[in-house]
Design a protein around this motif. Structure first.
Motif, mmCIF file in Angstrom:
data_model
loop_
_atom_site.group_PDB
_atom_site.id
_atom_site.type_symbol
_atom_site.label_atom_id
_atom_site.label_comp_id
_atom_site.label_asym_id
_atom_site.label_seq_id
_atom_site.Cartn_x
_atom_site.Cartn_y
_atom_site.Cartn_z
ATOM 1 N N LEU A 182 2.161 -6.374 -3.487
ATOM 2 C CA LEU A 182 2.092 -6.898 -2.132
ATOM 3 C C LEU A 182 2.242 -5.789 -1.095
ATOM 4 O O LEU A 182 3.112 -4.925 -1.205
ATOM 5 N N ASP A 183 1.378 -5.824 -0.073
ATOM 6 C CA ASP A 183 1.469 -4.899 1.052
ATOM 7 C C ASP A 183 1.109 -5.665 2.320
ATOM 8 O O ASP A 183 0.632 -6.803 2.256
ATOM 9 N N ASP A 184 1.349 -5.029 3.480
ATOM 10 C CA ASP A 184 1.094 -5.753 4.725
ATOM 11 C C ASP A 184 -0.370 -5.682 5.138
ATOM 12 O O ASP A 184 -1.078 -6.685 5.150
ATOM 13 N N VAL A 185 -0.856 -4.495 5.503
ATOM 14 C CA VAL A 185 -2.241 -4.327 5.950
ATOM 15 C C VAL A 185 -2.857 -3.150 5.211
ATOM 16 O O VAL A 185 -2.202 -2.127 5.008
ATOM 17 N N THR A 186 -4.096 -3.295 4.796
ATOM 18 C CA THR A 186 -4.799 -2.158 4.218
ATOM 19 C C THR A 186 -6.053 -1.856 5.037
ATOM 20 O O THR A 186 -6.719 -2.773 5.529
ATOM 21 N N THR A 187 -6.319 -0.580 5.213
ATOM 22 C CA THR A 187 -7.533 -0.132 5.895
ATOM 23 C C THR A 187 -8.423 0.631 4.922
ATOM 24 O O THR A 187 -9.556 0.254 4.665
#
Length: 216
Positions: free
Chosen positions: A159-164
């Motif tokens: 799980l992570d918040d935002v990926t670019t």
């Protein structure tokens, strides 16, 4: 907290393109609960709440994201692929987002998914937002993460918040699989509209994790 059947959330699948210079990395299958837009791209309600929840640790926004997570777990996983463990990608200075940990603990209480801290920082790195060039984002994460324990064939939901660029989750995925995980799948609250690779909207409940991965 289920969504009505006629109005499921439009979620996202994204497999990043790894730039040259990282021969030991293999791409991560990354799923997103929605599209993240910066202020410059016209931040919407979803993006604003994501910032409050994941970046500012405003846990009151958990009630907004809980149905998104619940719908994903119930509808995107099938018999062929289901997570045994869930873990959080550590922040740039180590430690874990209180908001993401809360999501993990909710999954542990509602489903047969065990929460464990499986990744840690071996060295602090600047925040990804400080880098505009794609390769710099990968260089900033590569070599800064290690696993905290050995694994033995589990499927891990990372799980992570935002990926670019997908760099963080991909680096984490490779560490988990090197430690013995059978498979690590990324789940981000948001996938940035700035993502350097094309992503796909998952508009139907039939677009499961297993079916999407097998189509790649």
């Amino acid at each position: 907290m289920d969504y009505p059947a006629e109005n499921p959330p439009v979620q996202i699948y994204y497999q990043p393109t790894i730039p040259e210079g990282f021969p030991d990395l293999t791409p991560c299958h990354i799923f997103g609960l929605g599209e993240y837009r910066s202020k410059r791209k016209g931040r919407n309600e979803f993006s604003s709440k994501l910032i409050d929840f994941a970046k500012e640790d405003d846990l009151s926004e958990f009630e907004y994201f809980a149905p998104h997570v619940d719908w994903f777990i119930k509808n995107r996983f099938d018999g062929d692929i289901s997570p045994d463990l869930v873990t959080v990608y550590p922040g740039h200075h180590g430690g874990y987002s209180d908001a993401l940990v809360k999501v993990c603990k909710e999954l542990e209480s509602e489903y047969d998914i065990v929460y464990r801290e499986l990744l840690s920082r071996t060295e602090n790195r600047p925040q990804q937002k400080n880098y505009n060039r794609n390769k710099e984002r990968w260089e900033n994460q590569d070599g800064s993460i290690s696993t905290t324990r050995s694994l033995s064939g589990e499927t891990v939901l990372l799980l992570d918040d935002v990926t670019t660029s997908g760099a963080s989750v991909t680096v984490g995925k490779n560490e988990l699989e090197d430690a013995g995980a059978n498979q690590a799948i990324g789940l981000c609250l948001g996938i940035s509209k700035r993502s350097r690779s094309i992503y796909h909207h998952l508009k139907e409940a039939t677009h499961t994790v297993g079916s999407v991965i097998s189509d790649e």
